[in-house]
Design a protein around this motif. Structure first.
Motif, PDB file in Angstrom:
ATOM      1  N   LEU A  31      40.357 -60.336  95.593  1.00 20.60           N
ATOM      2  CA  LEU A  31      40.457 -60.506  94.144  1.00 20.60           C
ATOM      3  C   LEU A  31      40.079 -59.226  93.415  1.00 20.60           C
ATOM      4  O   LEU A  31      40.686 -58.876  92.397  1.00 20.60           O
ATOM      5  CB  LEU A  31      39.564 -61.664  93.697  1.00 20.60           C
ATOM      6  N   ALA A  32      39.071 -58.527  93.918  1.00 16.75           N
ATOM      7  CA  ALA A  32      38.683 -57.261  93.281  1.00 16.75           C
ATOM      8  C   ALA A  32      39.799 -56.226  93.394  1.00 16.75           C
ATOM      9  O   ALA A  32      40.064 -55.474  92.447  1.00 16.75           O
ATOM     10  CB  ALA A  32      37.402 -56.735  93.920  1.00 16.75           C
ATOM     11  N   VAL A  33      40.473 -56.200  94.544  1.00 12.42           N
ATOM     12  CA  VAL A  33      41.570 -55.251  94.719  1.00 12.42           C
ATOM     13  C   VAL A  33      42.743 -55.602  93.816  1.00 12.42           C
ATOM     14  O   VAL A  33      43.317 -54.743  93.129  1.00 12.42           O
ATOM     15  CB  VAL A  33      42.011 -55.209  96.201  1.00 12.42           C
ATOM     16  N   ILE A  34      43.135 -56.880  93.787  1.00  6.59           N
ATOM     17  CA  ILE A  34      44.322 -57.282  93.046  1.00  6.59           C
ATOM     18  C   ILE A  34      44.096 -57.199  91.537  1.00  6.59           C
ATOM     19  O   ILE A  34      44.930 -56.656  90.800  1.00  6.59           O
ATOM     20  CB  ILE A  34      44.741 -58.708  93.454  1.00  6.59           C
ATOM     21  N   GLN A  35      42.979 -57.723  91.052  1.00  6.04           N
ATOM     22  CA  GLN A  35      42.755 -57.782  89.601  1.00  6.04           C
ATOM     23  C   GLN A  35      42.357 -56.445  88.992  1.00  6.04           C
ATOM     24  O   GLN A  35      42.773 -56.129  87.873  1.00  6.04           O
ATOM     25  CB  GLN A  35      41.684 -58.827  89.285  1.00  6.04           C
ATOM     26  N   GLN A  36      41.540 -55.677  89.689  1.00  9.95           N
ATOM     27  CA  GLN A  36      40.973 -54.481  89.075  1.00  9.95           C
ATOM     28  C   GLN A  36      41.462 -53.178  89.690  1.00  9.95           C
ATOM     29  O   GLN A  36      41.949 -52.290  88.995  1.00  9.95           O
ATOM     30  CB  GLN A  36      39.430 -54.538  89.165  1.00  9.95           C
ATOM     31  N   ALA A  37      41.330 -53.052  91.004  1.00 14.34           N
ATOM     32  CA  ALA A  37      41.583 -51.760  91.640  1.00 14.34           C
ATOM     33  C   ALA A  37      43.052 -51.381  91.608  1.00 14.34           C
ATOM     34  O   ALA A  37      43.405 -50.238  91.271  1.00 14.34           O
ATOM     35  CB  ALA A  37      41.075 -51.793  93.085  1.00 14.34           C
ATOM     36  N   PHE A  95      50.670 -57.780  84.714  1.00 12.71           N
ATOM     37  CA  PHE A  95      50.655 -57.530  83.273  1.00 12.71           C
ATOM     38  C   PHE A  95      49.839 -56.281  82.948  1.00 12.71           C
ATOM     39  O   PHE A  95      50.227 -55.475  82.086  1.00 12.71           O
ATOM     40  CB  PHE A  95      50.080 -58.746  82.545  1.00 12.71           C
ATOM     41  N   LYS A  96      48.707 -56.102  83.618  1.00 16.69           N
ATOM     42  CA  LYS A  96      47.928 -54.886  83.418  1.00 16.69           C
ATOM     43  C   LYS A  96      48.728 -53.653  83.800  1.00 16.69           C
ATOM     44  O   LYS A  96      48.715 -52.644  83.089  1.00 16.69           O
ATOM     45  CB  LYS A  96      46.638 -54.951  84.251  1.00 16.69           C
ATOM     46  N   VAL A 153      49.114 -31.170  78.101  1.00 19.59           N
ATOM     47  CA  VAL A 153      49.145 -31.896  79.377  1.00 19.59           C
ATOM     48  C   VAL A 153      47.745 -32.366  79.764  1.00 19.59           C
ATOM     49  O   VAL A 153      47.536 -33.524  80.151  1.00 19.59           O
ATOM     50  CB  VAL A 153      49.757 -31.011  80.477  1.00 19.59           C
ATOM     51  N   ASN A 154      46.768 -31.474  79.663  1.00 18.64           N
ATOM     52  CA  ASN A 154      45.391 -31.860  79.981  1.00 18.64           C
ATOM     53  C   ASN A 154      44.887 -32.953  79.039  1.00 18.64           C
ATOM     54  O   ASN A 154      44.236 -33.910  79.478  1.00 18.64           O
ATOM     55  CB  ASN A 154      44.480 -30.637  79.905  1.00 18.64           C
ATOM     56  N   GLN A 155      45.187 -32.818  77.768  1.00 16.10           N
ATOM     57  CA  GLN A 155      44.742 -33.823  76.802  1.00 16.10           C
ATOM     58  C   GLN A 155      45.395 -35.179  77.051  1.00 16.10           C
ATOM     59  O   GLN A 155      44.754 -36.220  76.910  1.00 16.10           O
ATOM     60  CB  GLN A 155      45.053 -33.345  75.383  1.00 16.10           C
ATOM     61  N   SER A 156      46.663 -35.172  77.427  1.00 13.04           N
ATOM     62  CA  SER A 156      47.344 -36.450  77.670  1.00 13.04           C
ATOM     63  C   SER A 156      46.720 -37.200  78.836  1.00 13.04           C
ATOM     64  O   SER A 156      46.550 -38.422  78.775  1.00 13.04           O
ATOM     65  CB  SER A 156      48.833 -36.199  77.944  1.00 13.04           C
ATOM     66  N   VAL A 157      46.343 -36.485  79.889  1.00 14.46           N
ATOM     67  CA  VAL A 157      45.724 -37.148  81.042  1.00 14.46           C
ATOM     68  C   VAL A 157      44.356 -37.715  80.669  1.00 14.46           C
ATOM     69  O   VAL A 157      44.026 -38.861  81.000  1.00 14.46           O
ATOM     70  CB  VAL A 157      45.613 -36.161  82.221  1.00 14.46           C
ATOM     71  N   VAL A 158      43.560 -36.938  79.958  1.00 15.91           N
ATOM     72  CA  VAL A 158      42.219 -37.393  79.578  1.00 15.91           C
ATOM     73  C   VAL A 158      42.300 -38.582  78.627  1.00 15.91           C
ATOM     74  O   VAL A 158      41.587 -39.589  78.797  1.00 15.91           O
ATOM     75  CB  VAL A 158      41.427 -36.232  78.949  1.00 15.91           C
ATOM     76  N   ILE A 159      43.155 -38.498  77.611  1.00 11.13           N
ATOM     77  CA  ILE A 159      43.288 -39.601  76.653  1.00 11.13           C
ATOM     78  C   ILE A 159      43.784 -40.860  77.341  1.00 11.13           C
ATOM     79  O   ILE A 159      43.306 -41.971  77.066  1.00 11.13           O
ATOM     80  CB  ILE A 159      44.236 -39.186  75.510  1.00 11.13           C
ATOM     81  N   THR A 160      44.726 -40.719  78.264  1.00  9.69           N
ATOM     82  CA  THR A 160      45.237 -41.883  78.984  1.00  9.69           C
ATOM     83  C   THR A 160      44.151 -42.543  79.810  1.00  9.69           C
ATOM     84  O   THR A 160      44.037 -43.775  79.835  1.00  9.69           O
ATOM     85  CB  THR A 160      46.411 -41.470  79.888  1.00  9.69           C
ATOM     86  N   PHE A 161      43.345 -41.755  80.487  1.00 13.71           N
ATOM     87  CA  PHE A 161      42.257 -42.325  81.288  1.00 13.71           C
ATOM     88  C   PHE A 161      41.297 -43.132  80.411  1.00 13.71           C
ATOM     89  O   PHE A 161      40.895 -44.243  80.765  1.00 13.71           O
ATOM     90  CB  PHE A 161      41.500 -41.212  82.012  1.00 13.71           C
ATOM     91  N   MET A 162      40.925 -42.573  79.265  1.00 11.98           N
ATOM     92  CA  MET A 162      39.997 -43.277  78.373  1.00 11.98           C
ATOM     93  C   MET A 162      40.598 -44.583  77.862  1.00 11.98           C
ATOM     94  O   MET A 162      39.938 -45.627  77.852  1.00 11.98           O
ATOM     95  CB  MET A 162      39.627 -42.359  77.209  1.00 11.98           C
ATOM     96  N   LEU A 163      41.862 -44.544  77.460  1.00  7.85           N
ATOM     97  CA  LEU A 163      42.504 -45.757  76.960  1.00  7.85           C
ATOM     98  C   LEU A 163      42.660 -46.804  78.055  1.00  7.85           C
ATOM     99  O   LEU A 163      42.509 -48.005  77.804  1.00  7.85           O
ATOM    100  CB  LEU A 163      43.870 -45.413  76.362  1.00  7.85           C
ATOM    101  N   LEU A 164      42.956 -46.357  79.271  1.00  9.44           N
ATOM    102  CA  LEU A 164      43.156 -47.307  80.365  1.00  9.44           C
ATOM    103  C   LEU A 164      41.894 -48.104  80.654  1.00  9.44           C
ATOM    104  O   LEU A 164      41.936 -49.331  80.803  1.00  9.44           O
ATOM    105  CB  LEU A 164      43.615 -46.569  81.621  1.00  9.44           C
ATOM    106  N   VAL A 176      41.251 -50.557  77.663  1.00 10.05           N
ATOM    107  CA  VAL A 176      42.190 -51.685  77.648  1.00 10.05           C
ATOM    108  C   VAL A 176      41.943 -52.601  78.837  1.00 10.05           C
ATOM    109  O   VAL A 176      42.063 -53.827  78.720  1.00 10.05           O
ATOM    110  CB  VAL A 176      43.633 -51.156  77.631  1.00 10.05           C
ATOM    111  N   ASN A 177      41.581 -52.041  79.975  1.00 13.16           N
ATOM    112  CA  ASN A 177      41.282 -52.877  81.144  1.00 13.16           C
ATOM    113  C   ASN A 177      40.082 -53.776  80.875  1.00 13.16           C
ATOM    114  O   ASN A 177      40.083 -54.962  81.266  1.00 13.16           O
ATOM    115  CB  ASN A 177      41.015 -51.985  82.353  1.00 13.16           C
ATOM    116  N   MET A 178      39.075 -53.255  80.210  1.00 14.51           N
ATOM    117  CA  MET A 178      37.918 -54.068  79.875  1.00 14.51           C
ATOM    118  C   MET A 178      38.308 -55.212  78.936  1.00 14.51           C
ATOM    119  O   MET A 178      37.897 -56.367  79.143  1.00 14.51           O
ATOM    120  CB  MET A 178      36.844 -53.197  79.217  1.00 14.51           C
ATOM    121  N   VAL A 179      39.135 -54.918  77.937  1.00 11.92           N
ATOM    122  CA  VAL A 179      39.547 -55.952  76.980  1.00 11.92           C
ATOM    123  C   VAL A 179      40.387 -57.020  77.665  1.00 11.92           C
ATOM    124  O   VAL A 179      40.166 -58.229  77.486  1.00 11.92           O
ATOM    125  CB  VAL A 179      40.312 -55.307  75.813  1.00 11.92           C
TER     126      VAL A 179
END
Length: 281
Positions: A109-115, A219-220, A250-261, A264-267
Protein backbone atom coordinates in the motif's frame (compact mmCIF):
# COMPACT_ATOMS: atom_id res chain seq x y z
CA UNK A 1 21.77 98.24 5.17
CA UNK A 2 23.56 95.22 6.49
CA UNK A 3 24.62 92.29 4.28
CA UNK A 4 22.76 89.00 4.84
CA UNK A 5 24.50 86.46 6.95
CA UNK A 6 26.01 83.53 5.00
CA UNK A 7 24.01 80.31 5.22
CA UNK A 8 26.02 77.42 6.60
CA UNK A 9 25.66 74.30 4.48
CA UNK A 10 24.22 71.27 6.32
CA UNK A 11 26.78 69.07 7.93
CA UNK A 12 27.21 65.60 6.44
CA UNK A 13 25.74 62.86 8.60
CA UNK A 14 28.13 61.12 10.90
CA UNK A 15 28.68 57.37 11.01
CA UNK A 16 26.49 56.99 14.10
CA UNK A 17 23.46 58.59 12.45
CA UNK A 18 20.72 56.10 11.68
CA UNK A 19 19.71 55.72 8.05
CA UNK A 20 16.04 55.46 7.22
CA UNK A 21 15.00 51.87 6.56
CA UNK A 22 14.76 50.94 2.93
CA UNK A 23 11.21 50.27 1.83
CA UNK A 24 10.52 47.28 -0.38
CA UNK A 25 8.60 48.39 -3.46
CA UNK A 26 5.12 46.92 -3.76
CA UNK A 27 6.00 45.35 -7.10
CA UNK A 28 8.52 43.04 -5.42
CA UNK A 29 5.99 41.98 -2.82
CA UNK A 30 3.37 41.18 -5.43
CA UNK A 31 5.75 39.39 -7.82
CA UNK A 32 5.14 35.87 -6.39
CA UNK A 33 1.38 36.37 -6.57
CA UNK A 34 1.67 37.64 -10.12
CA UNK A 35 3.75 34.63 -11.17
CA UNK A 36 1.28 32.26 -9.49
CA UNK A 37 -1.60 33.90 -11.31
CA UNK A 38 0.18 33.57 -14.66
CA UNK A 39 0.84 29.88 -13.94
CA UNK A 40 -2.83 29.22 -13.22
CA UNK A 41 -3.81 31.23 -16.30
CA UNK A 42 -1.58 29.04 -18.45
CA UNK A 43 -3.10 25.92 -16.89
CA UNK A 44 -6.59 27.19 -17.73
CA UNK A 45 -5.55 28.10 -21.27
CA UNK A 46 -4.05 24.65 -21.84
CA UNK A 47 -7.19 22.98 -20.47
CA UNK A 48 -9.35 24.95 -22.89
CA UNK A 49 -7.03 24.31 -25.82
CA UNK A 50 -7.14 20.54 -25.30
CA UNK A 51 -10.66 20.41 -26.76
CA UNK A 52 -9.91 22.64 -29.75
CA UNK A 53 -9.15 21.40 -33.23
CA UNK A 54 -6.92 20.65 -35.00
CA UNK A 55 -5.13 18.39 -32.55
CA UNK A 56 -1.38 18.04 -33.10
CA UNK A 57 -1.23 14.23 -33.15
CA UNK A 58 2.25 13.97 -34.64
CA UNK A 59 3.73 16.33 -32.05
CA UNK A 60 1.94 14.42 -29.30
CA UNK A 61 3.32 11.05 -30.43
CA UNK A 62 6.86 12.41 -30.76
CA UNK A 63 6.77 13.96 -27.29
CA UNK A 64 5.18 10.85 -25.78
CA UNK A 65 7.89 8.62 -27.21
CA UNK A 66 10.68 10.96 -26.10
CA UNK A 67 9.44 11.33 -22.52
CA UNK A 68 8.77 7.60 -22.22
CA UNK A 69 12.20 6.70 -23.59
CA UNK A 70 14.06 8.85 -21.06
CA UNK A 71 11.99 7.80 -18.02
CA UNK A 72 11.12 4.08 -18.35
CA UNK A 73 14.51 2.62 -17.42
CA UNK A 74 15.33 5.08 -14.59
CA UNK A 75 11.85 4.60 -13.11
CA UNK A 76 12.19 0.81 -13.10
CA UNK A 77 15.67 0.97 -11.59
CA UNK A 78 14.62 3.44 -8.88
CA UNK A 79 11.46 1.54 -7.93
CA UNK A 80 13.36 -1.66 -7.02
CA UNK A 81 15.46 -0.19 -4.16
CA UNK A 82 12.57 2.07 -3.15
CA UNK A 83 10.23 -0.91 -2.73
CA UNK A 84 12.97 -2.83 -0.97
CA UNK A 85 13.61 -0.04 1.54
CA UNK A 86 9.89 0.26 2.30
CA UNK A 87 9.55 -3.52 2.71
CA UNK A 88 12.57 -3.74 5.01
CA UNK A 89 11.49 -0.80 7.15
CA UNK A 90 7.87 -1.90 7.43
CA UNK A 91 8.96 -5.48 8.08
CA UNK A 92 11.22 -4.34 10.91
CA UNK A 93 8.43 -2.30 12.52
CA UNK A 94 5.80 -5.04 12.20
CA UNK A 95 8.24 -7.54 13.71
CA UNK A 96 8.68 -5.31 16.75
CA UNK A 97 4.89 -5.02 17.07
CA UNK A 98 4.30 -8.73 16.55
CA UNK A 99 2.31 -8.20 13.35
CA UNK A 100 4.56 -9.82 10.76
CA UNK A 101 1.55 -11.13 8.86
CA UNK A 102 0.63 -7.59 7.78
CA UNK A 103 4.04 -6.71 6.34
CA UNK A 104 3.05 -7.39 2.75
CA UNK A 105 -0.14 -5.35 2.79
CA UNK A 106 1.42 -2.35 4.52
CA UNK A 107 4.48 -2.22 2.26
CA UNK A 108 2.51 -2.71 -0.95
CA UNK A 109 0.00 0.00 0.00
CA UNK A 110 2.85 2.39 0.75
CA UNK A 111 4.40 1.68 -2.65
CA UNK A 112 1.15 1.97 -4.62
CA UNK A 113 -0.39 5.00 -2.87
CA UNK A 114 2.67 7.11 -2.14
CA UNK A 115 5.96 5.95 -3.61
CA UNK A 116 4.92 5.06 -7.15
CA UNK A 117 3.21 8.35 -8.14
CA UNK A 118 6.00 10.43 -6.60
CA UNK A 119 8.77 8.44 -8.29
CA UNK A 120 7.06 8.79 -11.65
CA UNK A 121 6.40 12.51 -11.20
CA UNK A 122 9.91 13.33 -10.02
CA UNK A 123 11.50 11.49 -12.92
CA UNK A 124 9.17 13.07 -15.46
CA UNK A 125 9.84 16.52 -14.01
CA UNK A 126 13.60 15.95 -13.89
CA UNK A 127 14.03 14.33 -17.32
CA UNK A 128 11.03 15.17 -19.50
CA UNK A 129 10.08 18.49 -17.88
CA UNK A 130 13.58 19.91 -18.12
CA UNK A 131 13.73 18.97 -21.81
CA UNK A 132 10.35 20.61 -22.44
CA UNK A 133 11.42 23.78 -20.65
CA UNK A 134 14.72 23.96 -22.53
CA UNK A 135 13.01 23.39 -25.90
CA UNK A 136 10.34 26.05 -25.38
CA UNK A 137 12.86 28.47 -23.86
CA UNK A 138 15.21 28.16 -26.83
CA UNK A 139 12.30 28.73 -29.21
CA UNK A 140 11.32 31.81 -27.20
CA UNK A 141 14.72 33.48 -27.28
CA UNK A 142 14.97 32.75 -31.04
CA UNK A 143 11.60 34.53 -31.39
CA UNK A 144 10.00 31.49 -33.02
CA UNK A 145 6.99 31.75 -30.73
CA UNK A 146 6.51 35.42 -31.61
CA UNK A 147 6.64 34.51 -35.30
CA UNK A 148 3.99 31.83 -34.74
CA UNK A 149 1.70 34.37 -33.08
CA UNK A 150 2.20 36.80 -35.96
CA UNK A 151 1.14 34.07 -38.39
CA UNK A 152 -1.97 33.39 -36.31
CA UNK A 153 -0.76 30.07 -34.83
CA UNK A 154 -1.27 29.61 -31.11
CA UNK A 155 1.95 28.36 -29.46
CA UNK A 156 -0.11 26.93 -26.61
CA UNK A 157 -2.25 24.76 -28.87
CA UNK A 158 0.60 23.90 -31.24
CA UNK A 159 3.41 23.19 -28.75
CA UNK A 160 2.25 23.22 -25.13
CA UNK A 161 -0.89 21.05 -25.32
CA UNK A 162 0.82 18.02 -26.94
CA UNK A 163 3.63 18.14 -24.40
CA UNK A 164 1.32 18.40 -21.39
CA UNK A 165 -0.86 15.54 -22.63
CA UNK A 166 2.25 13.46 -23.28
CA UNK A 167 3.51 13.95 -19.73
CA UNK A 168 0.09 13.01 -18.34
CA UNK A 169 -0.20 9.83 -20.39
CA UNK A 170 3.37 8.75 -19.66
CA UNK A 171 2.81 9.36 -15.94
CA UNK A 172 -0.33 7.20 -15.87
CA UNK A 173 1.24 4.32 -17.81
CA UNK A 174 4.57 4.52 -16.01
CA UNK A 175 2.81 4.50 -12.65
CA UNK A 176 1.53 0.99 -13.32
CA UNK A 177 5.01 -0.21 -14.23
CA UNK A 178 6.59 1.31 -11.14
CA UNK A 179 3.85 -0.15 -8.91
CA UNK A 180 4.45 -3.66 -10.25
CA UNK A 181 8.24 -3.46 -10.09
CA UNK A 182 8.20 -1.91 -6.61
CA UNK A 183 5.80 -4.56 -5.34
CA UNK A 184 7.95 -7.36 -6.74
CA UNK A 185 11.05 -5.80 -5.19
CA UNK A 186 9.35 -5.55 -1.81
CA UNK A 187 8.12 -9.15 -2.10
CA UNK A 188 11.60 -10.42 -2.89
CA UNK A 189 13.31 -8.62 -0.01
CA UNK A 190 10.57 -9.46 2.48
CA UNK A 191 10.45 -13.16 1.63
CA UNK A 192 14.16 -13.72 1.02
CA UNK A 193 15.89 -11.38 3.48
CA UNK A 194 13.33 -11.25 6.30
CA UNK A 195 12.26 -14.91 6.16
CA UNK A 196 8.67 -14.04 5.34
CA UNK A 197 6.22 -16.48 3.82
CA UNK A 198 4.77 -15.85 0.34
CA UNK A 199 1.28 -16.85 1.46
CA UNK A 200 1.21 -14.41 4.36
CA UNK A 201 2.56 -11.63 2.13
CA UNK A 202 -0.20 -12.06 -0.45
CA UNK A 203 -2.92 -12.70 2.14
CA UNK A 204 -2.14 -9.48 4.02
CA UNK A 205 -2.23 -7.53 0.78
CA UNK A 206 -5.65 -8.88 -0.13
CA UNK A 207 -6.87 -8.19 3.41
CA UNK A 208 -5.80 -4.55 3.51
CA UNK A 209 -5.84 -3.36 -0.11
CA UNK A 210 -8.89 -2.26 -2.06
CA UNK A 211 -9.58 -1.03 -5.57
CA UNK A 212 -9.75 2.72 -4.68
CA UNK A 213 -6.09 2.49 -3.66
CA UNK A 214 -5.22 1.87 -7.29
CA UNK A 215 -7.60 4.61 -8.42
CA UNK A 216 -5.99 7.24 -6.20
CA UNK A 217 -2.54 6.15 -7.36
CA UNK A 218 -3.44 6.62 -11.02
CA UNK A 219 -5.25 9.88 -10.29
CA UNK A 220 -2.18 11.22 -8.48
CA UNK A 221 0.01 10.25 -11.42
CA UNK A 222 -2.35 12.04 -13.81
CA UNK A 223 -2.38 15.23 -11.72
CA UNK A 224 1.38 15.12 -11.14
CA UNK A 225 2.02 14.72 -14.87
CA UNK A 226 -0.19 17.73 -15.57
CA UNK A 227 1.66 19.82 -12.97
CA UNK A 228 5.07 18.82 -14.33
CA UNK A 229 4.08 19.69 -17.89
CA UNK A 230 2.45 23.01 -16.98
CA UNK A 231 5.35 24.24 -14.83
CA UNK A 232 7.93 23.23 -17.44
CA UNK A 233 5.95 24.95 -20.20
CA UNK A 234 5.43 28.10 -18.14
CA UNK A 235 9.10 28.54 -17.31
CA UNK A 236 10.05 27.73 -20.90
CA UNK A 237 7.66 30.36 -22.26
CA UNK A 238 9.01 33.02 -19.87
CA UNK A 239 12.84 32.89 -19.84
CA UNK A 240 14.85 35.91 -18.76
CA UNK A 241 18.30 36.99 -19.83
CA UNK A 242 18.91 35.11 -23.07
CA UNK A 243 20.57 31.68 -23.15
CA UNK A 244 21.61 31.89 -19.51
CA UNK A 245 18.00 32.61 -18.61
CA UNK A 246 16.95 29.38 -20.31
CA UNK A 247 19.29 27.39 -18.08
CA UNK A 248 18.00 29.18 -15.01
CA UNK A 249 14.42 28.53 -16.12
CA UNK A 250 15.12 24.79 -16.40
CA UNK A 251 16.48 24.68 -12.85
CA UNK A 252 13.56 26.72 -11.54
CA UNK A 253 11.00 24.51 -13.27
CA UNK A 254 12.39 21.37 -11.61
CA UNK A 255 12.50 22.95 -8.15
CA UNK A 256 9.01 24.47 -8.42
CA UNK A 257 7.58 21.18 -9.67
CA UNK A 258 9.08 19.26 -6.77
CA UNK A 259 7.59 21.68 -4.24
CA UNK A 260 4.15 21.58 -5.84
CA UNK A 261 4.20 17.79 -6.10
CA UNK A 262 4.81 17.21 -2.41
CA UNK A 263 2.19 19.79 -1.43
CA UNK A 264 -0.47 18.39 -3.79
CA UNK A 265 0.35 14.85 -2.67
CA UNK A 266 -0.29 15.83 0.93
CA UNK A 267 -3.65 17.40 0.03
CA UNK A 268 -4.80 14.47 -2.10
CA UNK A 269 -3.76 11.93 0.53
CA UNK A 270 -5.62 13.80 3.28
CA UNK A 271 -8.77 14.03 1.15
CA UNK A 272 -8.59 10.35 0.16
CA UNK A 273 -8.19 9.16 3.72
CA UNK A 274 -11.22 11.19 4.75
CA UNK A 275 -13.45 10.07 1.90
CA UNK A 276 -12.51 6.41 1.46
CA UNK A 277 -12.69 4.35 4.68
CA UNK A 278 -10.08 1.75 5.39
CA UNK A 279 -10.95 -1.81 4.43
CA UNK A 280 -12.63 -3.68 7.26
CA UNK A 281 -13.48 -0.53 9.24
Amino acid sequence: MTAPLPVRPPEPPTGNAQKPPEQIPPTRLLAPLRETGKLFALAAAVTRAIFRRPFQMREFIEQFWFIASVTILPAALVSIPFGAVIALQVGSLTEQLGAQSFTGGASVLAVIQQASPLIVALLIAGAGGSAICADLGSRKIREELDAMEVMGVSPIQRLVVPRVLATMLVAVLLNGLVSVVGTLGGYFFNVIMQDGTPGAYLASFSALAQLPDLYISEFKALIFGFIAGIVAAYRGLNPRGGPKGVGDAVNQSVVITFMLLFFVNMVLTAIYLQIVPAKGS
